[in-house]
Enzyme design. Structure first.
Site, short mmCIF file in Angstrom:
data_model
loop_
_atom_site.label_atom_id
_atom_site.label_comp_id
_atom_site.label_asym_id
_atom_site.label_seq_id
_atom_site.Cartn_x
_atom_site.Cartn_y
_atom_site.Cartn_z
N HIS A 39 -6.42 -12.81 2.57
CA HIS A 39 -5.28 -12.45 3.50
C HIS A 39 -5.19 -12.80 4.45
CE1 HIS A 39 -1.09 -13.20 4.32
NE2 HIS A 39 -0.97 -11.60 5.28
N HIS A 46 -3.77 -9.89 -0.29
CA HIS A 46 -2.63 -9.93 -0.56
C HIS A 46 -2.30 -10.10 -2.08
CE1 HIS A 46 1.53 -10.22 -0.09
NE2 HIS A 46 1.68 -10.13 1.36
N ARG A 67 -1.88 -2.19 0.35
CA ARG A 67 -2.13 -4.68 0.07
C ARG A 67 -3.60 -4.18 -1.26
NH1 ARG A 67 -0.21 -7.76 4.48
NH2 ARG A 67 1.65 -8.08 4.11
N LEU A 94 1.92 -18.12 0.28
CA LEU A 94 2.34 -16.45 0.17
C LEU A 94 3.24 -16.00 -0.20
CD1 LEU A 94 1.54 -13.63 1.78
CD2 LEU A 94 2.67 -14.54 3.95
N PHE A 153 8.56 -1.21 3.72
CA PHE A 153 6.90 -2.51 3.25
C PHE A 153 6.12 -1.27 3.58
CE2 PHE A 153 4.99 -6.29 5.10
CZ PHE A 153 5.97 -7.09 4.88
N GLU A 171 5.79 -9.63 0.93
CA GLU A 171 5.72 -8.06 0.36
C GLU A 171 7.23 -7.49 1.18
OE1 GLU A 171 2.65 -6.41 1.89
OE2 GLU A 171 3.24 -4.28 2.63
N GLN A 217 -9.15 -8.84 3.76
CA GLN A 217 -7.44 -7.94 2.75
C GLN A 217 -7.36 -9.03 1.16
OE1 GLN A 217 -3.57 -7.43 4.59
NE2 GLN A 217 -4.15 -5.33 3.65
N ARG A 254 -5.63 -3.40 6.49
CA ARG A 254 -4.27 -3.28 7.44
C ARG A 254 -3.21 -3.44 6.02
NH1 ARG A 254 -0.97 -7.21 8.19
NH2 ARG A 254 -1.35 -9.25 7.51
#
Lengths: 130, 278, 598
Positions: free
Chosen positions: C360, C237, C292, C247, C121, C250, C235, C395
């Site tokens: 996001h 994304h 991100r 979405l 990730f 990731e 954030q 994050r």
């Protein structure tokens, strides 16, 4: 205060609305014919127990055009039922047997094979028995 | 039911030259309406719009009183099930372009009580779901210290033992049935549920089957009573439409048939085997 | 005149039934089986936005990984604005929560030997993201919800919309809610309250969030006197679908997906994330597996350079998964395949998916201490609505699902413990307090105003997107804040046309808009005052770099009845990782080597 939710009246002809419902109703209706034909068969056995005359009368009745039509119709209905039943049989199978994924097509083919073999055996047995 | 020719055009309504499409939406507001009636809305036709976008346009621009449930708009929260031209679908995954230029009839999910407009009463489903105990019931949990709500000490012990082994094959035995988003389209598709609202129904049985098939679970016997009673699996006559409308390919019809096989086998074994061996 | 209402008593009240709320409720129910836990949610639990999380949840599990690695990734990912004691607690407890969920039946994807599989990730040095295909949030939510059904002391109140917390004598002792299906008002009185109401992504126009993500809990707590912290950090994304904002996980990049500009060039190598890693051989913290904020910022630059792909739904870059092959895509990313097919008409096995950044996640939220306790006694917060200090300025993907489990549990246990030590509520004072609030609510519902809520909502979302996007400018932010303040003034004249009671969603969305506007103002003010660039807060005016001297601090915002939030700052808790340059790709490797390869 809560008002109870509104329930729409049910359409008594709900089964006419979708082709999937109509097919389903045809499948279910086949059992009526098969059921009636089974009654006829039970009647035959009853007649057999009553002696030769009763049995012969029953046999003669079977050759009446009305009865022939009914038997023929029942045969068609039984075939419809068999086809639809075999087609949905894979859904009743577990997803895996002995660790191997069950292939739906194979289940259907398997059913037809068994059906063919049993029918053949019965035909031969009846022919030889006669 | 009548279709009143309502004039809902506001200053934001599209001009005549733009392409448009008609939605006929079943409206019912308790206290205001005595029974549901269809209301007609003319909206602009936008190729990318899902039904949810179309409903959003109506709510924002034409009639703010239109009520419906929605959230994720990506077909996973299960909120926006409705009937489009008599077929149960998710509004977020149904597109205007598949109907254009015909008018589209929008109704709340069939076979449920209507709370208001396109909002149905889901409470009965929640009760059914609860009745099949859709959670892991394991052998450990039957130990005196392991009951739900037991002191944290026991839980800590089992946590430290690490995760259970479950091979991809064991996972594949149930993963399909774990995909149910509780959107209730299958209940709308099921004529038996329509005739008998007490029927446990496709989604609840699928989730029971999901846990019955899980190698970590020991709860088959606990779920059997709800599944095997008359309103359980035996109310299903295998119409099969539930599996056709399922947006997540859960195939509830197969789950129900397999639970019938399990129920019948258990019943047969209960006669064949001596009590202790069962 | 205030309308009559029913009162419901409970020991612990949990507001919100997503991942954090359900985990709290279960923890509270386990901690004290005799306690009555009221679980209140504005939607049925399985509709909560946790359901949309796709990629996975982080928890160290591999032998060559360590808690220290997870700690370092999180702290540097958060641009050192993380409270490090909180990060430590988190990394130490994340894995046991994954195991707990496994015991509750979560269908984690597995390796051949039956142990849980983990994937790569963004921003994570070693693979530690547990996943259930690409529906991790869905499975976590349903597992928690279904598990919660076995606790008889959890009493669910589904489709109850909470409007105001009841605070008396410095203690939070209840909440006012509207029963959606009747429109009736219910007053819940309890000894401890847990807020688990999620984020506020709907403040922005283009976002990955569900309709319900409107920050109601944050706003409720703020109005009741709790502190909102770090609200400027929102954030983006990097991969949402153009148009809808749906979405695209990731996990796609974790499995080896690559990002291309209109020339078919892997542009991320130009933004400090290179050198290019071979296709099909992704490397942690390189290229597409950067964090991100960096990836979203790279998109912004590419767009300015004219390197993005124009699509009918706006500019995009291409997420190419074709080299993964259909079989792997269907096994690991089945939902992505279906989303791409439905919403942009693309088969990811054959063509790349157009994607662009979308709002996001709100890193900030209700300030809590490490025990999830807020400023107000008896009030706890967990999950996205909280700011416990875990995520800092940005994050890392897969830390939030883990967060809601780890701190959801803490909140539930803390609340149960607090409730067991409290005397019964003083009904009379509380009910008279409630009466006033209910009167305000009724007044808003019946108000004959001139403004349309949907219009205000569109204007707010557009203003926030324009002024507080991936990059920010001082004067643009000021204009944005002015617009928000103007909208807040107009909101006072809002008109609720629908006067019916049952499922009056117009009234509820009007209340949600009120919350959004409150938070928009806090976000805007916080952003304007943070005169540096850090993590998700990047400025293009005179403050392009990080300024640890002045702004290695959390932004605090307190409510003031005059409508102007009161600004304050507090120190970040730094235990052992001193701020340094955030480096990814080869530069990150270099930095690691210089420090002796920790």
């Amino acid at each position: 205060m809560r008002q109870s939710p509104y329930h729409r009246p049910r359409d008594p002809f709900w089964y006419m609305r979708r082709s999937v419902y109509r097919r389903y109703m045809v499948r279910e209706a086949t059992s009526v014919f098969i059921g009636l034909w089974m009654l006829n068969l039970i009647l035959g056995i009853l007649q057999l127990s009553r002696g030769e005359a009763a049995w012969t009368a029953w046999l003669t009745w079977q050759q009446h055009p009305l009865m022939l039509t009914f038997s023929g119709l029942t045969l068609i209905m039984a075939m419809v039922h068999t086809t639809t039943w075999f087609a949905i049989a894979p859904k009743a199978m577990p997803k895996f047997i002995a660790g191997k994924a069950v292939v739906h097509q194979q289940v259907v083919i398997g059913h037809w094979l068994v059906f063919g073999l049993v029918s053949l055996f019965l035909l031969v047995a009846v022919y030889w028995g006669a | 039911m009548t279709i009143p020719a309502t004039d809902n055009t506001s200053e934001t309504a599209p001009s005549k030259s733009e392409a448009g499409i008609t939605l006929e939406i079943l409206r019912y507001i308790p206290g205001t309406h005595s029974e549901p009636t269809f209301q007609r809305f003319e909206i602009p036709y936008v190729e990318d719009w899902s039904m949810l976008d179309a409903l959003g346009y109506i709510k924002d621009e034409l009639d703010s009183s239109l009520s419906y449930r929605w959230s994720c708009r990506m077909a996973v929260c299960g909120s926006c099930g409705m009937m489009f031209d008599g077929v149960p679908k998710l509004a977020c995954e149904t597109f205007l372009r598949d109907y254009y230029p015909r008018p589209i009839r929008v109704e709340p999910l069939e076979n449920f009580g209507i709370e208001r407009d396109l909002v149905i009463d889901q409470e009965p489903f929640l009760e059914k779901l609860e009745s099949v105990k859709p959670y892991i019931i394991d052998a450990m949990a039957n130990a005196p210290s392991g009951k739900p709500g037991a002191p944290a000490g026991h839980e800590r012990e089992t946590i430290q033992a690490g995760e259970n082994r479950q091979t991809p094959k064991e996972l594949a035995l149930f993963d399909q049935y774990s995909m149910c988003i509780n959107c209730l389209l299958c209940y709308s598709a099921c004529p038996q549920f329509g005739l008998n609202p007490a029927f446990l129904g496709p989604a609840a049985i699928s989730l029971a089957h999901r846990y019955n098939q899980d190698n970590r679970d020991q709860g088959n016997a606990d779920r059997a009573p709800a599944l095997n009673e008359e309103d359980g699996v035996w109310s299903c006559t295998f119409v099969g439409y539930c599996s056709e409308v399922c947006p997540k390919s859960v195939d509830p019809a197969s789950a129900i048939q397999q639970e019938k096989v399990r129920g019948a086998t258990d019943w047969a074994l209960s006669w064949l085997l001596p009590k202790g061996a069962r | 005149m205030s309308e009559a209402f029913e009162t419901v008593h409970a020991d612990v009240i949990v507001i919100g039934a997503g991942g954090a709320g359900l985990r709290s409720a279960i923890a509270a129910a386990q901690a004290n089986p005799a306690a009555k836990v009221a679980l209140i949610s504005k939607v049925y639990p399985m509709r909560s936005h946790t359901v949309c999380a796709e990629g996975g949840a982080a928890g160290v599990v591999q032998a060559h990984d360590s808690l220290e690695n997870h700690f370092n990734d999180t702290v540097s990912g958060g641009d050192w604005l993380c409270d490090q004691d909180v990060v430590d607690y988190f990394t130490h407890h994340a894995t046991e929560e994954m195991v707990q969920l496994e015991h509750w039946g979560c269908p984690w994807s597995r390796k051949e030997d039956g142990s849980a599989a983990v994937r790569r990730f963004g921003g994570m040095k070693i693979e530690r993201t547990w996943y259930a295909a690409d529906k991790t949030g869905f499975h976590i939510l349903h597992t928690l919800f279904q598990t919660s059904l076995q606790y008889p002391n959890i009493h669910r109140f589904d489709e109850f919309f909470c409007t105001d917390l009841i605070v008396d004598d410095g203690r939070c002792q209840g909440v006012i809610a509207i029963e959606i299906k009747t429109g009736d008002i219910k007053v819940f009185l309890g000894k401890a309250i847990v807020l688990a109401t999620g984020g506020a992504g709907r403040v922005f126009r283009f976002n990955t969030n569900g309709a319900i993500v409107t920050g109601d809990g944050m706003s409720m707590a703020y109005r009741a006197g709790a502190v909102l912290r770090d609200m400027e950090f929102v954030q983006y994304h990097p991969t949402g679908l153009p148009g809808s904002g749906v979405l695209i996980t990731e996990g796609c990049r974790g499995e080896g997906g690559i990002l291309l500009n209109r020339h078919g060039y892997r542009y991320l190598q130009d933004y400090g994330l290179g050198p290019e890693t071979p296709i099909g051989k992704p490397e942690n913290k390189y290229m597409e597996l950067g964090p991100r904020d960096k990836l979203s910022q790279a998109f912004w630059h590419e767009q300015r350079k004219g390197n993005t792909v124009p699509t009918p739904l706006g500019d995009a870059v291409m997420l190419d998964l074709t080299h993964l092959g259909e079989a792997k895509l269907l096994q690991r990313l089945p939902m992505i395949c279906s989303l791409a097919r439905h919403y942009v008409g693309i088969d990811p096995a054959k063509e790349p998916i157009p994607v662009r950044p979308a709002v996001h996640y709100t890193m900030g939220g209700i300030r809590t201490d490490i025990h999830t306790q807020t400023e107000i006694a008896g009030l706890y917060a967990a999950g996205e609505c909280s700011s416990i200090g875990l995520h800092g300025a940005n994050r890392l993907g897969s830390n939030s699902l883990a967060e809601l489990l780890v701190f959801g549990k803490v909140a539930g246990e803390q609340a149960a413990d607090h409730a067991s030590r409290q005397p019964p509520c003083n009904n009379d004072t509380l009910l008279s307090f409630a009466k006033d609030k209910v009167a305000e609510l009724t007044a808003l519902r019946e108000q004959k105003g001139t403004e349309k809520a949907s219009r205000l909502r569109h204007e707010m979302a557009a203003a926030m997107e324009k002024a507080f996007g991936i990059y920010r400018l001082g004067d643009e932010m000021q204009t944005g804040l002015d617009t928000i303040n103007e909208l807040r003034a107009r909101y006072k004249q809002v008109n609720v046309e629908d006067q019916s009671r049952v499922f009056n969603t117009e009234f509820l969305t009007t209340l949600e808009l009120g919350s959004c506007l409150e938070l928009a103002q806090v976000m805007a003010t916080s952003a304007l005052q943070r005169k540096e660039s850090r993590g998700a807060h990047q400025r293009l005016d005179d403050y392009k770099t990080r300024d640890d001297e002045k702004y290695l601090r959390h932004t605090l915002m307190r409510y003031s009845p005059d409508g102007k939030p009161i600004l304050d700052y507090e120190a970040v808790n730094i235990t052992r990782s001193q701020p340094k340059e955030r480096a990814y790709g080869a530069a990150g490797e270099q930095q690691n080597k210089q420090e002796g390869g920790s």
